[in-house]
Design a protein around this motif. Structure first.
Motif, PDB file in Angstrom:
ATOM      1  N   GLY A  14     -23.828 -33.883 -60.311  1.00 23.70           N
ATOM      2  CA  GLY A  14     -22.735 -32.601 -60.928  1.00 23.70           C
ATOM      3  C   GLY A  14     -23.201 -31.467 -61.729  1.00 23.70           C
ATOM      4  N   LEU A  15     -23.812 -32.475 -63.269  1.00 26.27           N
ATOM      5  CA  LEU A  15     -24.203 -31.984 -64.375  1.00 26.27           C
ATOM      6  C   LEU A  15     -25.129 -30.920 -64.484  1.00 26.27           C
ATOM      7  N   VAL A  16     -26.071 -32.264 -63.750  1.00 26.60           N
ATOM      8  CA  VAL A  16     -27.680 -30.846 -63.242  1.00 26.60           C
ATOM      9  C   VAL A  16     -27.856 -29.584 -62.424  1.00 26.60           C
ATOM     10  N   LYS A  17     -26.537 -30.040 -61.293  1.00 32.36           N
ATOM     11  CA  LYS A  17     -26.260 -28.808 -59.789  1.00 32.36           C
ATOM     12  C   LYS A  17     -25.723 -28.334 -61.093  1.00 32.36           C
ATOM     13  N   PHE A  18     -25.390 -28.229 -61.771  1.00 32.20           N
ATOM     14  CA  PHE A  18     -23.894 -27.129 -63.118  1.00 32.20           C
ATOM     15  C   PHE A  18     -25.408 -26.183 -63.851  1.00 32.20           C
ATOM     16  N   ILE A  19     -26.208 -26.961 -64.132  1.00 33.87           N
ATOM     17  CA  ILE A  19     -27.459 -26.459 -64.959  1.00 33.87           C
ATOM     18  C   ILE A  19     -28.117 -25.441 -63.917  1.00 33.87           C
ATOM     19  N   SER A  20     -28.534 -26.015 -62.851  1.00 35.39           N
ATOM     20  CA  SER A  20     -29.157 -25.257 -61.928  1.00 35.39           C
ATOM     21  C   SER A  20     -28.726 -23.815 -61.768  1.00 35.39           C
ATOM     22  N   LEU A  21     -27.630 -23.832 -61.800  1.00 37.89           N
ATOM     23  CA  LEU A  21     -26.800 -22.433 -61.379  1.00 37.89           C
ATOM     24  C   LEU A  21     -27.056 -21.182 -62.272  1.00 37.89           C
ATOM     25  N   PHE A  22     -27.312 -21.883 -63.568  1.00 32.35           N
ATOM     26  CA  PHE A  22     -27.759 -20.987 -64.406  1.00 32.35           C
ATOM     27  C   PHE A  22     -28.885 -19.848 -64.339  1.00 32.35           C
ATOM     28  N   PRO A  23     -28.732 -18.552 -64.626  1.00 29.65           N
ATOM     29  CA  PRO A  23     -30.153 -17.614 -64.351  1.00 29.65           C
ATOM     30  C   PRO A  23     -31.161 -18.517 -65.033  1.00 29.65           C
ATOM     31  N   PHE A  24     -32.106 -17.624 -64.732  1.00 31.27           N
ATOM     32  CA  PHE A  24     -33.469 -17.863 -65.860  1.00 31.27           C
ATOM     33  C   PHE A  24     -33.795 -17.527 -66.838  1.00 31.27           C
ATOM     34  N   TRP A  25     -33.135 -16.672 -67.396  1.00 30.07           N
ATOM     35  CA  TRP A  25     -33.085 -16.300 -68.374  1.00 30.07           C
ATOM     36  C   TRP A  25     -32.902 -17.454 -69.439  1.00 30.07           C
ATOM     37  N   ILE A  26     -31.668 -17.828 -68.983  1.00 32.43           N
ATOM     38  CA  ILE A  26     -30.334 -18.562 -69.643  1.00 32.43           C
ATOM     39  C   ILE A  26     -31.410 -20.602 -69.655  1.00 32.43           C
ATOM     40  N   LEU A  27     -32.198 -20.715 -68.536  1.00 32.62           N
ATOM     41  CA  LEU A  27     -32.875 -21.870 -68.240  1.00 32.62           C
ATOM     42  C   LEU A  27     -34.075 -21.683 -69.269  1.00 32.62           C
ATOM     43  N   TYR A  28     -35.077 -20.113 -69.051  1.00 34.30           N
ATOM     44  CA  TYR A  28     -35.746 -20.794 -70.125  1.00 34.30           C
ATOM     45  C   TYR A  28     -35.112 -20.678 -72.015  1.00 34.30           C
ATOM     46  N   ALA A  29     -34.331 -19.739 -71.297  1.00 32.49           N
ATOM     47  CA  ALA A  29     -33.852 -20.002 -73.779  1.00 32.49           C
ATOM     48  C   ALA A  29     -33.886 -22.164 -73.700  1.00 32.49           C
ATOM     49  N   LEU A  30     -33.489 -22.330 -72.437  1.00 35.03           N
ATOM     50  CA  LEU A  30     -33.599 -23.401 -72.946  1.00 35.03           C
ATOM     51  C   LEU A  30     -34.633 -24.993 -73.352  1.00 35.03           C
ATOM     52  N   SER A  31     -35.159 -23.755 -71.827  1.00 34.89           N
ATOM     53  CA  SER A  31     -36.835 -24.571 -71.954  1.00 34.89           C
ATOM     54  C   SER A  31     -37.547 -24.619 -73.214  1.00 34.89           C
ATOM     55  N   ASP A  32     -36.899 -23.272 -74.154  1.00 35.55           N
ATOM     56  CA  ASP A  32     -37.580 -22.587 -75.630  1.00 35.55           C
ATOM     57  C   ASP A  32     -36.560 -24.202 -76.380  1.00 35.55           C
ATOM     58  N   PHE A  33     -35.961 -24.537 -76.426  1.00 32.07           N
ATOM     59  CA  PHE A  33     -34.954 -25.221 -77.326  1.00 32.07           C
ATOM     60  C   PHE A  33     -35.641 -26.784 -76.919  1.00 32.07           C
ATOM     61  N   LEU A  34     -35.925 -26.728 -75.733  1.00 26.58           N
ATOM     62  CA  LEU A  34     -36.017 -27.894 -75.382  1.00 26.58           C
ATOM     63  C   LEU A  34     -37.985 -27.870 -76.132  1.00 26.58           C
ATOM     64  N   PHE A  35     -38.887 -27.366 -75.948  1.00 30.07           N
ATOM     65  CA  PHE A  35     -40.126 -27.780 -76.783  1.00 30.07           C
ATOM     66  C   PHE A  35     -39.991 -27.937 -77.887  1.00 30.07           C
ATOM     67  N   LEU A  36     -38.694 -27.960 -78.936  1.00 32.83           N
ATOM     68  CA  LEU A  36     -38.878 -27.367 -80.270  1.00 32.83           C
ATOM     69  C   LEU A  36     -38.773 -29.257 -80.272  1.00 32.83           C
ATOM     70  N   ILE A  37     -37.655 -29.448 -79.065  1.00 32.68           N
ATOM     71  CA  ILE A  37     -37.026 -30.722 -79.379  1.00 32.68           C
ATOM     72  C   ILE A  37     -38.015 -31.697 -79.433  1.00 32.68           C
ATOM     73  N   ALA A  38     -39.395 -32.262 -77.875  1.00 37.41           N
ATOM     74  CA  ALA A  38     -40.071 -32.372 -77.512  1.00 37.41           C
ATOM     75  C   ALA A  38     -41.367 -32.524 -78.074  1.00 37.41           C
ATOM     76  N   TYR A  39     -41.424 -31.323 -78.814  1.00 32.36           N
ATOM     77  CA  TYR A  39     -43.253 -31.344 -79.807  1.00 32.36           C
ATOM     78  C   TYR A  39     -42.861 -31.766 -80.939  1.00 32.36           C
ATOM     79  N   TYR A  40     -41.790 -31.022 -81.848  1.00 30.40           N
ATOM     80  CA  TYR A  40     -41.670 -31.137 -82.970  1.00 30.40           C
ATOM     81  C   TYR A  40     -40.996 -32.845 -83.340  1.00 30.40           C
ATOM     82  N   LEU A  41     -40.187 -32.429 -83.052  1.00 31.63           N
ATOM     83  CA  LEU A  41     -38.632 -33.322 -83.186  1.00 31.63           C
ATOM     84  C   LEU A  41     -39.721 -35.087 -82.596  1.00 31.63           C
ATOM     85  N   ILE A  42     -39.194 -35.140 -81.258  1.00 35.85           N
ATOM     86  CA  ILE A  42     -39.328 -36.590 -80.813  1.00 35.85           C
ATOM     87  C   ILE A  42     -41.062 -36.451 -81.051  1.00 35.85           C
TER      88      ILE A  42
END
Length: 293
Positions: A14-42
């Motif tokens: 249900g959570l993933v399905k809900f996230i999938s409803l977001f428009p691409f511009w929000i999803l790519y903003a989320l991707s940019d945030f995940l990049f910071l976490i994956a690359y610099y933090l983790i």
């Protein structure tokens, strides 16, 4: 315990399905945030990525390799949100983002009574590739070979995403039996083999030069295809923009040079050319050269 597991599966889906409803511009903003976490933090598998890039591009300096490295992590995060988006993305919207070229080669094989083995790699967004089924006009069974996921809540969600286009998921252990069964039923199949990863366990029987490195490879797709009289095609992927891909079917240029597995080696040559064209969008986090001959 089983009830809790079912509730967890429902919650995650249900959570993933809900996230999938977001428009691409929000999803790519989320991707940019995940990049910071994956690359610099983790620093997700950063040692593996850097080792692989040093092996393949020894001629590049550290600054150039780091540029590829960062682009890879950006792309990997994009693939994650693009894959989630499949749970709600319409065929029409996806068709505006994915261009498919020369899919008629598959229909031609079917007209000639042949099935198709399709070679591709972990390049671009491989989870969007099953959209190609919308471009086939002949009735064929589309299947993808996979390693079964663990029976987990996340695994259930991934399975649902991979069923998005009605492809039949066949475990690699029963691939030959199932494809043989399809042909015995008078049908033709189109089956994708993602064969750019390292063979598992002690299955290190075949070696070739790939990306300038002595590399073990899998030849199951060629073996099965030859047994079943299938034709072989390569699916070339080109990323033309963020969330935009061109998928091109091409015959393999097989060299009958007396060496083993000429079809698979032809695929690996195509895969190498694709990777060198735009290296940042291949899966560098896989420990491809862990094994040595």
């Amino acid at each position: 315990m089983r009830k809790f597991k079912n509730l967890l599966e429902m919650f995650i889906f249900g959570l993933v399905k809900f996230i999938s409803l977001f428009p691409f511009w929000i999803l790519y903003a989320l991707s940019d945030f995940l990049f910071l976490i994956a690359y610099y933090l983790i620093g997700y598998r950063k040692k593996v990525v850097r080792k692989n890039l040093r092996l393949v591009f020894p001629e590049l300096d550290d600054k150039e390799r780091k540029r590829i490295e960062k682009r890879f992590y950006h792309h990997l995060c994009d693939v994650m949100v693009e894959t989630i988006k499949l749970l709600s993305l319409s065929d029409k919207s996806l068709g505006k983002r994915v261009t498919v070229v020369d899919a008629e080669l598959v229909d031609k094989n079917c007209e000639e009574g042949k099935s198709t083995i399709l070679f591709l790699g972990h390049y671009g967004n491989w989870e969007w590739v099953p959209f190609i089924t919308r471009h086939f006009h002949k009735q064929q069974v589309f299947a993808q070979i996979y390693s079964p996921l663990k029976d987990s809540a996340v695994g259930k969600t991934v399975h649902a995403i991979r069923n998005r286009f009605g492809a039949e998921n066949i475990s690699k252990e029963r691939a030959y039996r199932r494809l043989l069964e399809i042909q015995h039923n008078g049908k033709r199949f189109v089956t994708g083999f993602i064969s750019d990863q390292r063979p598992l366990g002690t299955n290190l029987h075949h070696w070739t030069n790939f990306l300038g490195i002595d590399t073990a490879y899998m030849a199951g797709g060629e073996t099965i295809g030859k047994r079943l009289g299938a034709d072989f095609l390569y699916l070339d992927v080109n990323k033309t923009g963020r969330g935009r891909y061109t998928l091109t079917f091409r015959p393999l240029e097989v060299r009958e040079d007396g060496e083993e597995n000429p079809v698979t080696r032809a695929y690996l040559r195509e895969m190498e050319a694709t990777i060198r064209r735009d290296p940042a969008i291949w899966l560098w986090s896989h420990n491809r050269w862990k094994a040595r001959r």
